[in-house]
Write an enzyme that holds these catalytic residues in place. Structure first.
Site, PDB file in Angstrom:
ATOM      1  N   GLU A   1       9.750   2.692  10.720  1.00 46.03           N
ATOM      2  CA  GLU A   1      10.594   3.901  10.531  1.00 46.03           C
ATOM      3  C   GLU A   1       9.957   5.058  10.527  1.00 46.03           C
ATOM      4  OE1 GLU A   1      13.504   3.550  10.721  1.00 46.03           O
ATOM      5  OE2 GLU A   1      14.164   1.222  10.630  1.00 46.03           O
TER       6      GLU A   1
ATOM      7  N   LYS B   1       0.685  -1.255   0.026  1.00 48.27           N
ATOM      8  CA  LYS B   1       0.084   0.035   0.026  1.00 48.27           C
ATOM      9  C   LYS B   1       0.858   1.119   0.023  1.00 48.27           C
ATOM     10  CE  LYS B   1      -1.756   3.084   1.973  1.00 48.27           C
ATOM     11  NZ  LYS B   1      -1.394   4.509   1.408  1.00 48.27           N
TER      12      LYS B   1
ATOM     13  N   GLU C   1      10.638  17.926  13.825  1.00 47.84           N
ATOM     14  CA  GLU C   1      10.793  17.306  12.566  1.00 47.84           C
ATOM     15  C   GLU C   1       9.933  18.269  11.633  1.00 47.84           C
ATOM     16  OE1 GLU C   1      11.626  13.341   9.918  1.00 47.84           O
ATOM     17  OE2 GLU C   1       9.350  13.785  10.127  1.00 47.84           O
TER      18      GLU C   1
ATOM     19  N   CYS D   1      14.302  11.083   5.643  1.00 50.00           N
ATOM     20  CA  CYS D   1      14.200  10.956   6.787  1.00 50.00           C
ATOM     21  C   CYS D   1      15.600  11.124   7.569  1.00 50.00           C
ATOM     22  CB  CYS D   1      13.641   9.562   7.070  1.00 50.00           C
ATOM     23  SG  CYS D   1      14.043   8.167   6.269  1.00 50.00           S
TER      24      CYS D   1
ATOM     25  N   GLY E   1       2.676   6.482  12.386  1.00 50.63           N
ATOM     26  CA  GLY E   1       3.402   5.045  12.668  1.00 50.63           C
ATOM     27  C   GLY E   1       2.912   4.652  14.072  1.00 50.63           C
TER      28      GLY E   1
HETATM   29  P1  ADP Z   1       3.582  11.277   5.062  1.00 49.18           P
HETATM   30  O1  ADP Z   1       3.495  12.337   5.758  1.00 49.18           O
HETATM   31  O2  ADP Z   1       4.992  10.920   4.789  1.00 49.18           O
HETATM   32  O3  ADP Z   1       2.848  11.062   3.880  1.00 49.18           O
HETATM   33  P2  ADP Z   1       2.017   9.412   6.453  1.00 49.18           P
HETATM   34  O4  ADP Z   1       2.736   8.821   7.847  1.00 49.18           O
HETATM   35  O5  ADP Z   1       0.742  10.209   6.402  1.00 49.18           O
HETATM   36  O6  ADP Z   1       3.391   9.843   6.139  1.00 49.18           O
HETATM   37  O7  ADP Z   1       1.923   8.099   5.480  1.00 49.18           O
HETATM   38  C1  ADP Z   1       2.531   7.248   5.441  1.00 49.18           C
HETATM   39  C2  ADP Z   1       1.672   5.874   4.784  1.00 49.18           C
HETATM   40  O8  ADP Z   1       0.843   5.721   5.924  1.00 49.18           O
HETATM   41  C3  ADP Z   1       1.015   6.453   3.714  1.00 49.18           C
HETATM   42  O9  ADP Z   1       1.123   5.232   2.866  1.00 49.18           O
HETATM   43  C4  ADP Z   1      -0.316   6.532   4.117  1.00 49.18           C
HETATM   44  O10 ADP Z   1      -1.257   6.381   3.190  1.00 49.18           O
HETATM   45  C5  ADP Z   1      -0.670   5.536   5.371  1.00 49.18           C
HETATM   46  N1  ADP Z   1      -1.682   5.772   6.394  1.00 49.18           N
HETATM   47  C6  ADP Z   1      -1.889   7.047   6.593  1.00 49.18           C
HETATM   48  N2  ADP Z   1      -2.825   6.837   7.639  1.00 49.18           N
HETATM   49  C7  ADP Z   1      -2.955   5.720   7.858  1.00 49.18           C
HETATM   50  C8  ADP Z   1      -3.413   4.724   8.994  1.00 49.18           C
HETATM   51  N3  ADP Z   1      -4.404   5.459   9.805  1.00 49.18           N
HETATM   52  N4  ADP Z   1      -3.388   3.405   8.809  1.00 49.18           N
HETATM   53  C9  ADP Z   1      -2.431   2.951   8.215  1.00 49.18           C
HETATM   54  N5  ADP Z   1      -2.037   3.408   7.227  1.00 49.18           N
HETATM   55  C10 ADP Z   1      -1.731   5.013   6.898  1.00 49.18           C
END
Ligand code: ADP
Length: 498
Positions: free
Chosen positions: A248, A174, A380, A282, A231
């Site tokens: 990470e 995903k 960050e 990162c 995360g």
């Molecule tokens: P960034 O700010 O680097 O985009 P995110 O943490 O928002 O980081 O996104 C990292 C990944 O986590 C993306 O693939 C995003 O779609 C996914 N993501 C966002 N919210 C959730 C959630 N509640 N559960 C699982 N995955 C998620």
């Protein structure tokens, strides 16, 4: 032309069951780049079904054969390197030299993990009983869910996918909603390399699709790279379901410059670690911890160097700094620069958008007179913003480096070998550099961070398989009788001699 991306499930390319899509934009032009399926729970369920069907056959495919498919992945990636790099630059903004490097990391990882097809080493050790043999084997786990960000849309998934696949797992990927087209082009490489249907599945979409993966009972492992907020949510939910998780997350990486540093080298390294990839790595440098004696010369040289950087579309070879990935990222950078001003830090260069009509551009920014308790020294920002903190000594520099909530990468510039070894000993980050910036990890070493950056797991290197395998300890008793635990050495000797 706007690209039409599809999910890849069970070896076929399909739309979301709902028919819904979302748009990914070129951050340099703000024009539409791709339409991709907005997947939901039912699409993830389909992907899990496909993975479940494919897993038994893949698990029993001899590991050397699995490794050969990874070598083919490496070959095809090499052939398509420029094509993938161009697509990536258009979809997430970083300059061509960097997107080529991103693909190269996946090539390196494909060769490295392809080699694991003939290793996947376990071990034997002596056992306590006569006529008995013991060994520890790595075993695949089942279905693995990968949730990844946009900043390394090929490299980061490759660190997860390639070890997961060579170990015999089935994978559901995903990717970030900012990079669906690059992700689909990457998955196509595996299809063309002959990976059996259902072994690798792509489900595009937003957090909802990621959460569906985390919640699905048949997905036993989650490997996540992204923001700390998401995360921690993923970790908490996955833990409540008893899943194994690799995380990470954020960084607030620092370069320390001691008075005796090679100034020219430090300036070059700081510039690329702080402003390369528009600060969106990162491992990017966002703090500069500088000893008082060298500070005036260093600031002057950094400002002069930053002025030479050209900000623009990453497709142009002359560009040094591409756009930020999207409007939200740009707003975040603007907000933090404002916070820095209000906190009383001194803006030496940057602090504004360049005059372009379109695109999420921001000029390389340097703050000095930053105190270690300021928010710009601790949080960050994920953009081209560098905060300089002045210190009196190596001890103080190390303390400042170690006091933030993150612990990914750190670096020191010094010509003094004693100072370098003390830094190696005392810097508490997962990666430490001597006389090089904080970026540029090599895949044969563990990648990951301490404290709030992760959860103690590492990607890549010899331990890169740990996230995607379980240990199986095997005991073979060929004595022909039930041997019970013996602590009496004499009795064991009598038995052995009888
Ligand atoms: P960034 O700010 O680097 O985009 P995110 O943490 O928002 O980081 O996104 C990292 C990944 O986590 C993306 O693939 C995003 O779609 C996914 N993501 C966002 N919210 C959730 C959630 N509640 N559960 C699982 N995955 C998620």
């Amino acid at each position: 032309m706007v690209e039409q991306v599809r999910n890849f499930i069970g070896g076929t390319w399909r739309d979301a069951l709902s028919g819904e899509t979302f748009v990914s934009y070129n951050p340099a032009t703000e024009s539409e780049l791709a339409h991709a399926p907005r997947s939901s729970v039912s699409d993830v369920e389909q992907a899990v079904e496909a993975a479940r069907a494919a897993y038994p056959g893949w698990r029993l495919t001899p590991a050397p054969r699995r490794g050969e498919i990874l070598y083919r992945v490496a070959h095809i990636l090499t052939e398509r390197k420029d094509q993938l790099a161009r697509l990536m630059t258009q979809e997430m903004g970083k300059i061509l030299a960097e997107t080529r490097g991103d693909v190269q990391e996946a090539i390196d990882m494909a060769y490295y993990m392809g080699g694991e097809g003939r290793r996947l080493l376990g071990y034997t050790a002596p056992v306590e009983m006569p006529n008995k043999f013991g060994m520890a084997l790595r075993d695949s786990v089942g279905i693995v869910g990968l949730i990844t960000p946009w900043n390394f849309p090929v490299a980061v998934p490759s660190w997860k996918m390639l070890p997961a696949l060579v170990a015999g797992n089935a994978v559901i990927f995903k990717p970030s909603e900012d990079t669906p087209a690059t992700s689909a082009a990457f998955v196509k490489v595996f299809e063309d390399a002959g990976l059996p249907p259902g072994v690798l599945n792509l489900v595009t979409g937003a957090g909802e699709a990621g959460a569906a993966l985390v919640n699905h009972p048949d997905v036993r492992i989650i490997s996540f790279t992204g923001s700390t907020d998401t995360g921690i949510k993923v970790y908490t939910q996955a833990a409540s379901l008893g899943k194994k998780v690799t995380l990470e997350m954020g960084g607030k990486n620092a370069i320390i410059v001691l008075d005796d540093a090679n100034l020219d080298l430090a300036v070059e390294a700081i510039t690329w670690s702080a402003y390369g990839t528009t600060g969106q790595r990162c491992t990017a440098t966002s703090r500069l911890i500088v000893q008082s004696g060298i500070k005036p010369r260093l600031v002057e040289a950094l400002v002069a160097k930053a002025r030479t950087l050209s900000v623009g579309d990453g497709l142009l070879e002359a560009t040094h700094v591409g756009p930020l990935v999207n409007a939200k990222a740009l707003e975040k950078v603007e907000r933090y620069v404002e916070i820095g001003r209000q906190e009383g830090a001194k803006l030496m260069i940057g602090g504004q958008r360049p005059s372009s009509e379109r695109g999420y551009f921001y000029t390389p920014t340097l703050f000095t007179e930053v105190r270690r308790d300021m928010r710009i020294a601790r949080e960050e920002i994920f953009g081209p913003v560098l905060s300089l903190i002045e210190v009196a000594s190596l001890d103080e520099a190390i303390a400042v480096n170690n006091e933030v909530r993150y612990g990914l990468s750190s670096s020191i510039f010094t010509e003094n070998i004693n100072a370098a070894f003390r830094a190696i000993r005392d810097l508490t980050t997962g990666i430490v550099y001597i006389n090089h910036g904080t970026t540029g990890a090599e895949i044969q070493f563990p990648f990951g961070g301490t404290r709030g950056t992760g959860n103690g797991m590492r990607e890549a290197g010899l331990v890169g398989l740990d996230s995607f395998t379980e240990w199986k300890s095997v005991y073979v008793d060929y004595s022909g009788r039930l041997q019970r635990a013996q602590i009496d050495t004499e009795a064991v000797l009598r038995q052995t001699n009888s």
